[in-house]
Design an enzyme around this catalytic site. Sequence first.
Site, PDB file in Angstrom:
ATOM      1  N   SER A  29       4.310 -30.024  13.139  1.00 57.26           N
ATOM      2  CA  SER A  29       3.415 -29.914  11.989  1.00 57.26           C
ATOM      3  C   SER A  29       4.093 -29.266  10.775  1.00 57.26           C
ATOM      4  CB  SER A  29       2.195 -29.081  12.375  1.00 57.26           C
ATOM      5  OG  SER A  29       1.366 -28.905  11.253  1.00 57.26           O
TER       6      SER A  29
ATOM      7  N   LYS B 224       0.434 -32.314   8.964  1.00 51.51           N
ATOM      8  CA  LYS B 224       0.438 -31.057   8.217  1.00 51.51           C
ATOM      9  C   LYS B 224      -0.744 -30.165   8.563  1.00 51.51           C
ATOM     10  CE  LYS B 224       1.015 -30.944   3.343  1.00 51.51           C
ATOM     11  NZ  LYS B 224       2.340 -30.488   2.978  1.00 51.51           N
TER      12      LYS B 224
ATOM     13  N   ASN C  14      10.584 -20.713   5.334  1.00 55.30           N
ATOM     14  CA  ASN C  14       9.627 -21.357   4.435  1.00 55.30           C
ATOM     15  C   ASN C  14       8.386 -20.493   4.297  1.00 55.30           C
ATOM     16  OD1 ASN C  14       6.912 -22.767   5.347  1.00 55.30           O
ATOM     17  ND2 ASN C  14       8.270 -22.725   7.138  1.00 55.30           N
TER      18      ASN C  14
ATOM     19  N   CYS D 256      -1.916 -18.039  11.172  1.00 59.68           N
ATOM     20  CA  CYS D 256      -2.172 -17.799   9.755  1.00 59.68           C
ATOM     21  C   CYS D 256      -3.008 -16.538   9.577  1.00 59.68           C
ATOM     22  CB  CYS D 256      -2.841 -19.009   9.123  1.00 59.68           C
ATOM     23  SG  CYS D 256      -4.526 -19.202   9.622  1.00 59.68           S
TER      24      CYS D 256
ATOM     25  N   GLY E  68      14.537 -23.930  12.694  1.00 57.32           N
ATOM     26  CA  GLY E  68      15.842 -24.580  12.777  1.00 57.32           C
ATOM     27  C   GLY E  68      16.669 -24.056  13.950  1.00 57.32           C
TER      28      GLY E  68
ATOM     29  N   THR F 108      12.350 -28.920  11.562  1.00 61.43           N
ATOM     30  CA  THR F 108      13.328 -28.735  10.497  1.00 61.43           C
ATOM     31  C   THR F 108      14.368 -29.867  10.451  1.00 61.43           C
ATOM     32  OG1 THR F 108      12.978 -26.358  10.625  1.00 61.43           O
ATOM     33  CG2 THR F 108      15.041 -27.078   9.608  1.00 61.43           C
TER      34      THR F 108
END
Length: 303
Positions: free
Chosen positions: A22, A46, A70, A130, A217, A266
Amino acid sequence: MSSKLSTVFAGISMKSPVMSASGTFGFGLEYSDFVPLQALGAVVVKGTTLAPRAGNTGHRIAETPSGMLNSVGLENPGVDEVIKHILPQLVPYETPVIVNISASTVEEYGLLANKLSRAPIAALEINISCPNVKQGGMVFGVEEESAAAVVASVKQNTDKPIITKLSPNVTDIASMARAVEQAGTDAISLINTLQGMVIDIHSWRPVLGNVMGGLSGPAVKPVAVRMVYQVAQAVSVPIIGMGGITTADDAVEFFLAGASAVAVGTANFANPRAILDITQGLEDYLSMKGLDHVSQLVGQVKL
Ligand SMILES: Cc1cc2nc3c(=O)[nH]c(=O)nc-3n(C[C@H](O)[C@H](O)[C@H](O)COP(=O)(O)O)c2cc1C
């Protein structure tokens, strides 16, 4: 694609166990000029929220050794737009679509699940990393009770399979996994990003507008493999492993650690066809090892 890769994950039939992670593959449609979406195990879209979100201001991305930070901040058009205009466009690809949902309260998670319960999707993935605004900036994914409350709320509002995505920013990932399993999750995915920070030594300011961000990553892969292994020992629900998967060899490690499926994040930014390459590489690996099916790798790490 060969039958060696066909997988039923949490009741969802997939042509392969390799899917998008996602937030790194848009809603799939953005990649459809480069990647035949029907070749993916699933399209995980997303992070979607109740209201549209513009995301964070300032720099949102910083490259790091073997990875990136990010702080996109869940930019998305909101669930109503996703249901009305985006999901119908994915139907012709005949690939399972998994919608990743994020919210600030337990009730909002339930509402999102309810709205999506009649949409043409295969499953919901709950992002519990979140900020939890109601509880003073705490994060759902680092507290067993609040994570379980979110899962229960989503469960009450949908008959779709629920995948709970765990945050790696915890001391005991196995306890988190057990808590969401007891609350009724059908599957677990991990890892989300690890919190990190980069400082510009000329301006002395954080590089990211949001000060901190999530590391992903290849740099996070050993942490992710370790956590998938620990979670696989702790629960019996199936696992989607992710975190730094760039090659088929990386994916194999996750299967050996106990994942039944994997997601690629990534790596899509450097190689939009990474998921296809990894899928092909996985098939080649199985042939090289004389194996009939990818499931023969799951949890087979020898200690
Ligand atoms: C730019 C970016 C945006 C992301 N957005 C989300 C998101 O909206 N929801 C979510 O659950 N994870 C999100 N993630 C986390 C990824 O899905 C994945 O868990 C993580 O990046 C580790 O996998 P990777 O190393 O292959 O990228 C995002 C990651 C990146 C790099």
